[in-house]
Design a protein around this motif. Sequence first.
Motif, PDB file in Angstrom:
ATOM      1  N   VAL A  96      19.741  85.853  71.834  1.00 25.63           N
ATOM      2  CA  VAL A  96      20.193  86.011  70.445  1.00 25.63           C
ATOM      3  C   VAL A  96      19.403  87.135  69.765  1.00 25.63           C
ATOM      4  N   GLU A  97      18.081  87.199  70.008  1.00 29.45           N
ATOM      5  CA  GLU A  97      17.261  88.279  69.436  1.00 29.45           C
ATOM      6  C   GLU A  97      17.779  89.647  69.871  1.00 29.45           C
ATOM      7  N   ASP A  98      18.046  89.793  71.162  1.00 26.17           N
ATOM      8  CA  ASP A  98      18.522  91.077  71.684  1.00 26.17           C
ATOM      9  C   ASP A  98      19.909  91.428  71.147  1.00 26.17           C
ATOM     10  N   LEU A  99      20.778  90.428  71.035  1.00 25.17           N
ATOM     11  CA  LEU A  99      22.119  90.680  70.498  1.00 25.17           C
ATOM     12  C   LEU A  99      22.024  91.134  69.046  1.00 25.17           C
ATOM     13  N   LEU A 100      21.134  90.505  68.276  1.00 30.18           N
ATOM     14  CA  LEU A 100      20.960  90.898  66.883  1.00 30.18           C
ATOM     15  C   LEU A 100      20.374  92.306  66.775  1.00 30.18           C
ATOM     16  N   SER A 101      19.374  92.605  67.600  1.00 30.75           N
ATOM     17  CA  SER A 101      18.789  93.954  67.626  1.00 30.75           C
ATOM     18  C   SER A 101      19.870  94.990  67.879  1.00 30.75           C
ATOM     19  N   LEU A 102      20.678  94.708  68.884  1.00 30.11           N
ATOM     20  CA  LEU A 102      21.718  95.644  69.282  1.00 30.11           C
ATOM     21  C   LEU A 102      22.686  95.912  68.133  1.00 30.11           C
ATOM     22  N   SER A 103      23.098  94.853  67.434  1.00 30.80           N
ATOM     23  CA  SER A 103      24.084  95.077  66.377  1.00 30.80           C
ATOM     24  C   SER A 103      23.443  95.772  65.175  1.00 30.80           C
ATOM     25  N   ARG A 104      22.169  95.456  64.897  1.00 33.45           N
ATOM     26  CA  ARG A 104      21.475  96.161  63.798  1.00 33.45           C
ATOM     27  C   ARG A 104      21.376  97.647  64.095  1.00 33.45           C
ATOM     28  N   ILE A 105      20.991  97.971  65.348  1.00 34.75           N
ATOM     29  CA  ILE A 105      20.808  99.373  65.710  1.00 34.75           C
ATOM     30  C   ILE A 105      22.134 100.107  65.712  1.00 34.75           C
ATOM     31  N   GLU A 106      23.179  99.431  66.188  1.00 33.48           N
ATOM     32  CA  GLU A 106      24.502 100.056  66.208  1.00 33.48           C
ATOM     33  C   GLU A 106      24.960 100.431  64.811  1.00 33.48           C
ATOM     34  N   MET A 107      24.646  99.578  63.842  1.00 33.86           N
ATOM     35  CA  MET A 107      25.059  99.860  62.468  1.00 33.86           C
ATOM     36  C   MET A 107      24.372 101.102  61.915  1.00 33.86           C
ATOM     37  N   ARG A 108      23.145 101.357  62.408  1.00 33.75           N
ATOM     38  CA  ARG A 108      22.373 102.497  61.876  1.00 33.75           C
ATOM     39  C   ARG A 108      22.508 103.742  62.741  1.00 33.75           C
ATOM     40  N   GLU A 109      23.237 103.620  63.853  1.00 35.24           N
ATOM     41  CA  GLU A 109      23.205 104.680  64.861  1.00 35.24           C
ATOM     42  C   GLU A 109      23.604 106.053  64.317  1.00 35.24           C
ATOM     43  N   HIS A 110      24.490 106.073  63.309  1.00 34.35           N
ATOM     44  CA  HIS A 110      24.966 107.367  62.821  1.00 34.35           C
ATOM     45  C   HIS A 110      24.192 107.866  61.614  1.00 34.35           C
ATOM     46  N   VAL A 111      23.112 107.157  61.283  1.00 31.69           N
ATOM     47  CA  VAL A 111      22.257 107.589  60.181  1.00 31.69           C
ATOM     48  C   VAL A 111      20.976 108.143  60.783  1.00 31.69           C
ATOM     49  N   ALA A 112      20.755 109.436  60.646  1.00 30.60           N
ATOM     50  CA  ALA A 112      19.569 110.050  61.248  1.00 30.60           C
ATOM     51  C   ALA A 112      18.309 109.503  60.592  1.00 30.60           C
ATOM     52  N   PRO A 113      17.269 109.230  61.379  1.00 26.62           N
ATOM     53  CA  PRO A 113      16.028 108.719  60.784  1.00 26.62           C
ATOM     54  C   PRO A 113      15.352 109.793  59.925  1.00 26.62           C
ATOM     55  N   THR A 114      14.742 109.357  58.832  1.00 18.25           N
ATOM     56  CA  THR A 114      14.104 110.324  57.930  1.00 18.25           C
ATOM     57  C   THR A 114      12.585 110.195  57.962  1.00 18.25           C
ATOM     58  N   ALA A 115      12.075 109.070  58.470  1.00 23.38           N
ATOM     59  CA  ALA A 115      10.629 108.846  58.473  1.00 23.38           C
ATOM     60  C   ALA A 115       9.959 109.708  59.551  1.00 23.38           C
ATOM     61  N   ILE A 116       8.652 109.776  59.489  1.00 18.04           N
ATOM     62  CA  ILE A 116       7.874 110.500  60.500  1.00 18.04           C
ATOM     63  C   ILE A 116       7.115 109.464  61.328  1.00 18.04           C
ATOM     64  N   ALA A 117       7.225 109.571  62.641  1.00 19.71           N
ATOM     65  CA  ALA A 117       6.515 108.632  63.514  1.00 19.71           C
ATOM     66  C   ALA A 117       5.640 109.408  64.485  1.00 19.71           C
ATOM     67  N   ASP A 118       4.476 108.832  64.755  1.00 18.38           N
ATOM     68  CA  ASP A 118       3.542 109.455  65.689  1.00 18.38           C
ATOM     69  C   ASP A 118       3.692 108.757  67.047  1.00 18.38           C
ATOM     70  N   LEU A 119       4.184 109.484  68.032  1.00 18.33           N
ATOM     71  CA  LEU A 119       4.473 108.855  69.325  1.00 18.33           C
ATOM     72  C   LEU A 119       3.229 108.358  70.045  1.00 18.33           C
ATOM     73  N   SER A 120       2.077 108.937  69.758  1.00 15.27           N
ATOM     74  CA  SER A 120       0.876 108.435  70.432  1.00 15.27           C
ATOM     75  C   SER A 120       0.487 107.067  69.855  1.00 15.27           C
ATOM     76  N   ALA A 121       0.727 106.885  68.544  1.00 17.41           N
ATOM     77  CA  ALA A 121       0.495 105.558  67.946  1.00 17.41           C
ATOM     78  C   ALA A 121       1.530 104.560  68.452  1.00 17.41           C
ATOM     79  N   VAL A 122       2.759 105.030  68.647  1.00 18.52           N
ATOM     80  CA  VAL A 122       3.823 104.174  69.190  1.00 18.52           C
ATOM     81  C   VAL A 122       3.434 103.692  70.592  1.00 18.52           C
TER      82      VAL A 122
END
Length: 272
Positions: A96-122
């Motif tokens: 259920v967690e994975d199914l919810l993640s998938l649908s949340r991400i799908e809804m945002r898929e066409h909205v480009a991210p605006t935040a800045i992320a540091d991949l080394s911290a990730v």
Amino acid sequence: SPIKRSAIALVTPLPPQPSAEAPALLLTIRDLTGEAQLSRMRADFVANASHELRTPLASLKGFVETLQGAAKDDPVARVQFLKIMQQQAERMSRLVEDLLSLSRIEMREHVAPTAIADLSAVADEAVGALEAAARESAISIEKSVPSGDWQIQGERDELVQVAQNLIQNAIKYGKPGGKIVVSLDREGDRIAFAVKDDGIGIAPEHLPRLTERFYRVSAKESRERGGTGLGLAIVKHIVNRHRGELRIRSTVRVGSSFTVLLPAKTVQKPNT
Ligand SMILES: Nc1ncnc2c1ncn2[C@@H]1O[C@H](COP(=O)(O)OP(=O)(O)O)[C@@H](O)[C@H]1O
Ligand SMILES: [Mg+2]
């Protein structure tokens, strides 16, 4: 293999033109192949998801009945059955967690991210969260992050999920006693985040389908390791949202590497 195409044709007679020699018709053909494919995929997905949820549910119901009946006064069986029931319930919540993640991400898929992320911290966060799980399989995780600017335009939480899903797979399908390497590299104007293992590997015929929902080389092995078959589908959607690319290289019994290529943050040119 050739794909079956479907189309709809619409014929409309045009009003007679005094100058025309014969009556005219307007013929419109609309290709429905894409839509048909999409609705079939959606139906398949619902059927697969229901089936995946029904299996642990049936097992839970079976054990409840046994505990109410035959095993009612058997303390040994009770302990054993409750343990299985707990595992099945955990399996259902992972799904259920994975199914919810998938649908949340799908809804945002066409909205480009605006935040800045540091991949080394990730990378640090994902490795930190999974070090204990790796140790349980006697697998060591090595980080190879050269000093530098690893910032990209991206959603930190989503990128941590990508890193965790890839490292989790490397642990699950890795070699007990083996090693996982998590690395960051520059590739032209992209940053390559890679997770490499020395585990069971994947035969080439499976590679193109790995990111499909519920596609697994072996459903049984995945299930035994607590998999849902949705991890790489989630990875693919997040990578798409970040305008990135997922590259998979693998050799059976040697190991696999999963590389996510992401556009580096465009550097502001100094004003002159
Ligand atoms: N590092 C890896 N080594 C070998 N096989 C892998 C690896 N990562 C993924 N796979 C294969 O890809 C399938 C899909 O992965 P994923 O979507 O994460 O689902 P799962 O829940 O099964 O891990 C897995 O079931 C496994 O067969
Ligand atoms: Mg997985």
